[in-house]
Scaffold this active site. Structure first.
Site, PDB file in Angstrom:
ATOM      1  CE  LYS A   1      -8.955 -22.178 -23.322  1.00 29.75           C
ATOM      2  NZ  LYS A   1      -9.995 -23.192 -23.280  1.00 29.75           N
TER       3      LYS A   1
ATOM      4  CE  LYS B   1      -5.906 -28.537 -28.349  1.00 32.90           C
ATOM      5  NZ  LYS B   1      -7.134 -28.342 -27.552  1.00 32.90           N
TER       6      LYS B   1
ATOM      7  CE  LYS C   1     -12.913 -25.065 -32.135  1.00 33.61           C
ATOM      8  NZ  LYS C   1     -13.788 -25.228 -30.976  1.00 33.61           N
TER       9      LYS C   1
HETATM   10  P1  TYM Z   1     -13.578 -28.137 -28.537  1.00 29.57           P
HETATM   11  O1  TYM Z   1     -14.620 -27.310 -29.169  1.00 29.57           O
HETATM   12  O2  TYM Z   1     -12.297 -27.496 -28.107  1.00 29.57           O
HETATM   13  O3  TYM Z   1     -13.214 -29.346 -29.467  1.00 29.57           O
HETATM   14  C1  TYM Z   1     -14.228 -30.135 -30.043  1.00 29.57           C
HETATM   15  C2  TYM Z   1     -13.765 -31.566 -30.208  1.00 29.57           C
HETATM   16  O4  TYM Z   1     -12.611 -31.616 -31.060  1.00 29.57           O
HETATM   17  C3  TYM Z   1     -11.571 -32.328 -30.410  1.00 29.57           C
HETATM   18  N1  TYM Z   1     -10.276 -31.757 -30.823  1.00 29.57           N
HETATM   19  C4  TYM Z   1      -9.249 -32.462 -31.305  1.00 29.57           C
HETATM   20  N2  TYM Z   1      -9.104 -33.771 -31.554  1.00 29.57           N
HETATM   21  C5  TYM Z   1      -7.920 -34.172 -32.072  1.00 29.57           C
HETATM   22  N3  TYM Z   1      -6.886 -33.326 -32.351  1.00 29.57           N
HETATM   23  C6  TYM Z   1      -7.000 -32.006 -32.111  1.00 29.57           C
HETATM   24  N4  TYM Z   1      -5.990 -31.184 -32.396  1.00 29.57           N
HETATM   25  C7  TYM Z   1      -8.217 -31.515 -31.562  1.00 29.57           C
HETATM   26  N5  TYM Z   1      -8.665 -30.277 -31.238  1.00 29.57           N
HETATM   27  C8  TYM Z   1      -9.921 -30.451 -30.770  1.00 29.57           C
HETATM   28  C9  TYM Z   1     -11.832 -32.123 -28.923  1.00 29.57           C
HETATM   29  O5  TYM Z   1     -11.207 -33.107 -28.137  1.00 29.57           O
HETATM   30  C10 TYM Z   1     -13.333 -32.205 -28.871  1.00 29.57           C
HETATM   31  O6  TYM Z   1     -13.759 -33.555 -28.856  1.00 29.57           O
HETATM   32  N6  TYM Z   1     -15.558 -28.493 -23.972  1.00 29.57           N
HETATM   33  C11 TYM Z   1     -15.545 -29.059 -25.297  1.00 29.57           C
HETATM   34  C12 TYM Z   1     -16.892 -29.031 -25.983  1.00 29.57           C
HETATM   35  C13 TYM Z   1     -17.955 -29.650 -25.151  1.00 29.57           C
HETATM   36  C14 TYM Z   1     -18.226 -31.040 -25.004  1.00 29.57           C
HETATM   37  C15 TYM Z   1     -19.317 -31.130 -24.114  1.00 29.57           C
HETATM   38  C16 TYM Z   1     -17.645 -32.204 -25.554  1.00 29.57           C
HETATM   39  C17 TYM Z   1     -18.855 -28.962 -24.390  1.00 29.57           C
HETATM   40  N7  TYM Z   1     -19.684 -29.865 -23.762  1.00 29.57           N
HETATM   41  C18 TYM Z   1     -19.865 -32.373 -23.723  1.00 29.57           C
HETATM   42  C19 TYM Z   1     -18.188 -33.432 -25.168  1.00 29.57           C
HETATM   43  C20 TYM Z   1     -19.268 -33.505 -24.272  1.00 29.57           C
HETATM   44  C21 TYM Z   1     -14.567 -28.274 -26.159  1.00 29.57           C
HETATM   45  O7  TYM Z   1     -14.234 -27.163 -25.839  1.00 29.57           O
HETATM   46  O8  TYM Z   1     -14.193 -28.919 -27.297  1.00 29.57           O
END
Ligand code: TYM
Length: 330
Positions: free
Chosen positions: A114, A198, A201
């Protein structure tokens, strides 16, 4: 009798949900809800790491909960809640930040990634630096055994383990040490326009399938996905990242192994294969979209969130009280 394992995970309501979120995270939640005790939340505090309009955030939260439910998360089996309804997340997050080192947070790949996108004359928001400590709090509050996530979040779960081990050895046993749980197939779905990156969003629109976008556009994006030289359907992520990404999507959505998908499609050329992938994705998402609509109209969301937050608050308060006692705040 072996005790039932507990899973904790969340998704950040920034931007629109992608096929990566669906395959890497949500599909795992559905798969595990019958087997494990689960806490699934909307990580709305995390959404504030970068500037976001209040209206957009509220809208994203509403969509995310509707998608969770439409995908089949069952609030009778899963504790479903909004992170900001449970103030202990922010409170333990604060303690975790004070328990962390600048060096270890600076090593987080997502942070480095980032920062590299911010122009050198622009300020770096502190949020993108400390947000893994809030994530650690999310997990540790509930004594999670496992954290189902995509591969990009694995490093943050590993940091969570380090923080928990450090706290336990400094203040005596307090936190369970969690493990990340990544799906065998689909832990990293890549962008359709740049299959070495990857799907996310915030990346290119062309390369990202959004769960709630127009189905005709989804079909078009898949049909124009970047493929590799040659014309054979072979799973080889290094030399054929484009076609391998499509095979992975197909495999994850049909629950067929990679080998089965490849065998079934070995006589297809790229165009025919892409059409099959598009059919599978569009079918799955069209069903999802109509359910999301129904759920949003039904008015059940607030009740579900309220019940979920009561249960989460009960658990989280117990853990936070223990932490406060140990560090000397109570
Ligand atoms: P976030 O919101 O970016 O993504 C949510 C979940 O989706 C998975 N993911 C993917 N998996 C496979 N291929 C992709 N292209 C892809 N893009 C996203 C992410 O690995 C994630 O599992 N910080 C975290 C959210 C969070 C969290 C937590 C997760 C906050 N607290 C506690 C687990 C436990 C996040 O930003 O994920």
């Amino acid at each position: 009798m072996s005790e039932i394992k507990r899973l904790v995970s969340g998704i950040k309501p920034t931007g629109q949900l992608t096929l990566g979120n669906y395959i890497g995270a949500i599909k795992q939640f559905i798969k595990y809800q019958d087997e494990y005790e689960m806490y699934v939340f909307i990580a709305d505090l995390h959404a504030l790491t970068l500037p976001i309009e209040a209206k957009e955030l509220r809208n994203n939260v509403k969509n995310l909960i509707a998608v969770y439910l439409a995908c089949g998360l069952d609030p009778k089996k899963v504790t479903l809640f909004r992170q900001s309804d449970v103030p202990m997340h922010a409170e333990l997050g604060f303690i975790m930040t004070f328990n962390s080192y600048i060096g270890e947070l600076s090593r987080m790949t997502q942070y480095k990634d980032k920062v590299s996108k911010i122009a050198s004359n622009e300020a770096i928001p502190t949020g993108i630096f400390i947000y893994p400590t809030l994530m650690a709090a999310d997990i540790l509050l509930y004594d999670a055994d496992y954290v189902p996530v995509g591969i990009d979040q694995k490093q943050h779960v590993e940091l969570t383990r380090d923080l928990a081990i450090r706290f336990n050895s400094r203040y005596s046993d307090t936190f369970k040490i969690p493990e990340p749980l990544t799906p065998k197939i689909g832990s990293k779905i890549n962008s359709l326009s740049n299959p070495l990156k990857k799907m996310s969003k915030s990346e290119s629109d062309k390369g990202t399938i959004y769960l709630l976008e127009d189905l005709a556009i989804i079909r078009k994006k898949i049909m124009s996905a970047v493929t590799d030289s040659g014309n054979e359907i072979i799973y080889d992520p290094v030399n054929k990242p484009g076609i391998s990404n499509l095979i992975t999507i197909m495999s994850a959505l049909t629950n067929k192994s990679i080998e089965n998908v490849v065998n079934e499609c070995q006589n297809d050329n790229y165009g025919v294969f892409k059409k099959k992938v598009a059919d599978v994705v569009v079918n799955e998402l069209s069903l999802l979209q109509s359910k999301v609509n129904d759920i949003q109209k039904s008015g059940i969301i607030e009740n579900i969130l309220q019940e979920g937050s009561y249960k989460a608050i009960y658990e989280a308060r117990k853990k936070l009280n223990k932490v406060y006692r140990k560090v000397g705040l109570r």
